[in-house]
Design a protein around this motif. Structure first.
Motif, PDB file in Angstrom:
ATOM      1  N   PRO A  69      31.695  35.778  41.398  1.00  0.00           N
ATOM      2  CA  PRO A  69      31.341  36.826  40.569  1.00  0.00           C
ATOM      3  C   PRO A  69      32.317  37.465  40.192  1.00  0.00           C
ATOM      4  CG  PRO A  69      29.561  36.581  42.288  1.00  0.00           C
ATOM      5  CD  PRO A  69      30.574  35.711  42.579  1.00  0.00           C
ATOM      6  N   ALA A  70      33.131  37.936  41.343  1.00  0.00           N
ATOM      7  CA  ALA A  70      34.453  38.830  40.991  1.00  0.00           C
ATOM      8  C   ALA A  70      35.508  38.104  40.229  1.00  0.00           C
ATOM      9  CB  ALA A  70      34.874  39.204  42.366  1.00  0.00           C
ATOM     10  N   VAL A  71      35.591  36.999  40.226  1.00  0.00           N
ATOM     11  CA  VAL A  71      36.524  36.293  39.225  1.00  0.00           C
ATOM     12  C   VAL A  71      35.878  36.338  37.975  1.00  0.00           C
ATOM     13  CG1 VAL A  71      37.364  33.941  38.553  1.00  0.00           C
ATOM     14  CG2 VAL A  71      37.564  34.895  41.111  1.00  0.00           C
ATOM     15  N   LEU A  72      34.744  35.962  37.782  1.00  0.00           N
ATOM     16  CA  LEU A  72      33.871  36.055  36.385  1.00  0.00           C
ATOM     17  C   LEU A  72      34.098  37.457  35.788  1.00  0.00           C
ATOM     18  CD1 LEU A  72      31.353  33.434  36.790  1.00  0.00           C
ATOM     19  CD2 LEU A  72      33.564  33.125  35.947  1.00  0.00           C
ATOM     20  N   ALA A  73      33.970  38.363  36.676  1.00  0.00           N
ATOM     21  CA  ALA A  73      33.812  39.749  36.015  1.00  0.00           C
ATOM     22  C   ALA A  73      35.246  40.145  35.758  1.00  0.00           C
ATOM     23  CB  ALA A  73      33.499  40.903  37.267  1.00  0.00           C
ATOM     24  N   ILE A  74      36.412  39.803  36.782  1.00  0.00           N
ATOM     25  CA  ILE A  74      37.692  40.245  36.160  1.00  0.00           C
ATOM     26  C   ILE A  74      38.187  39.511  34.984  1.00  0.00           C
ATOM     27  CG2 ILE A  74      39.935  39.826  36.833  1.00  0.00           C
ATOM     28  CD1 ILE A  74      39.063  40.074  40.008  1.00  0.00           C
ATOM     29  N   VAL A  75      37.820  38.219  34.644  1.00  0.00           N
ATOM     30  CA  VAL A  75      37.973  37.519  33.607  1.00  0.00           C
ATOM     31  C   VAL A  75      37.399  38.238  32.379  1.00  0.00           C
ATOM     32  CG1 VAL A  75      37.616  35.261  32.195  1.00  0.00           C
ATOM     33  CG2 VAL A  75      38.349  35.319  34.591  1.00  0.00           C
ATOM     34  N   GLU A  76      36.226  38.583  32.334  1.00  0.00           N
ATOM     35  CA  GLU A  76      35.538  39.408  31.275  1.00  0.00           C
ATOM     36  C   GLU A  76      36.169  40.828  30.877  1.00  0.00           C
ATOM     37  OE1 GLU A  76      31.192  40.091  29.382  1.00  0.00           O
ATOM     38  OE2 GLU A  76      31.448  39.081  31.227  1.00  0.00           O
ATOM     39  N   LEU A  77      36.639  41.570  32.101  1.00  0.00           N
ATOM     40  CA  LEU A  77      37.157  42.586  31.950  1.00  0.00           C
ATOM     41  C   LEU A  77      38.592  42.875  31.304  1.00  0.00           C
ATOM     42  CD1 LEU A  77      36.512  44.418  35.432  1.00  0.00           C
ATOM     43  CD2 LEU A  77      35.703  45.038  33.053  1.00  0.00           C
ATOM     44  N   ALA A  86      45.536  39.790  36.303  1.00  0.00           N
ATOM     45  CA  ALA A  86      46.381  39.891  37.221  1.00  0.00           C
ATOM     46  C   ALA A  86      46.538  41.346  37.880  1.00  0.00           C
ATOM     47  CB  ALA A  86      47.773  39.307  37.025  1.00  0.00           C
ATOM     48  N   ARG A  87      46.542  42.439  36.903  1.00  0.00           N
ATOM     49  CA  ARG A  87      46.506  43.635  37.057  1.00  0.00           C
ATOM     50  C   ARG A  87      45.416  44.301  37.751  1.00  0.00           C
ATOM     51  NH1 ARG A  87      49.821  43.331  32.479  1.00  0.00           N
ATOM     52  NH2 ARG A  87      52.146  43.643  33.151  1.00  0.00           N
ATOM     53  N   ILE A  88      44.166  43.642  37.158  1.00  0.00           N
ATOM     54  CA  ILE A  88      43.067  44.332  37.497  1.00  0.00           C
ATOM     55  C   ILE A  88      42.594  44.000  38.813  1.00  0.00           C
ATOM     56  CG2 ILE A  88      40.478  43.939  37.188  1.00  0.00           C
ATOM     57  CD1 ILE A  88      40.898  43.863  34.003  1.00  0.00           C
ATOM     58  N   ALA A  89      42.992  42.345  39.221  1.00  0.00           N
ATOM     59  CA  ALA A  89      42.838  42.179  40.495  1.00  0.00           C
ATOM     60  C   ALA A  89      43.449  42.520  41.935  1.00  0.00           C
ATOM     61  CB  ALA A  89      42.875  40.406  40.507  1.00  0.00           C
TER      62      ALA A  89
END
Length: 142
Positions: A69-77, A86-89
């Motif tokens: 879920p975290a990965v998919l949220a980062i991709v969407e954000l 990369a910066r968000i993560a």
């Protein structure tokens, strides 16, 4: 490759989760689909709060129920942009290198264009020959 539809990405993830439930051994744990949908709902309502929500409420550890879920949220954000992902993560506490690498890989497949100055910086600082890696991976691309 080259498809930037979040809905199609989420659909594929849901299909993979459904298939995964038919294999191996079931362990108690939260629903990946439900956790992903909760984060996507928050992205629509208050996107600036989502990184903090991942960090404090959802977690970003090594467990699949946290990572996916975290990965998919980062991709969407990130809007499918690898450097933004990369910066968000990197700014979320937890297992950010793994989740960041996965999010960036997905974003790179969605939007394979990279700023040449950023690529040059990564090559120089990390002594990486991206061309050699690309050539070695090319036989595996369908």
């Amino acid at each position: 490759r080259g498809n930037d539809s979040m809905d199609e990405l989420i659909s594929a993830a849901e299909e993979a989760e459904a298939e995964g439930r038919t294999r191996g051994f079931q362990l108690p744990g939260p629903s990946l689909c439900l956790r992903t949908e909760l984060l996507r709902k928050r992205i629509r309502e208050a996107p600036a709060q989502v990184p903090q929500m991942i960090e404090t409420e959802f977690g970003m550890g090594m467990e699949t129920a946290e990572t996916v879920p975290a990965v998919l949220a980062i991709v969407e954000l990130a809007g499918g942009k690898p450097m933004k992902a990369a910066r968000i993560a990197a700014n979320i506490a937890g297992d950010t290198d793994t989740a960041g690498a996965i999010a960036c890989a997905i974003c790179g497949a969605m939007n394979p264009e990279f700023d040449p100055s950023e690529v040059k910086l990564l090559k120089e600082r990390n002594h990486i020959d991206f061309d050699a890696y690309a050539k070695a991976l090319l036989p595996y691309v369908r």
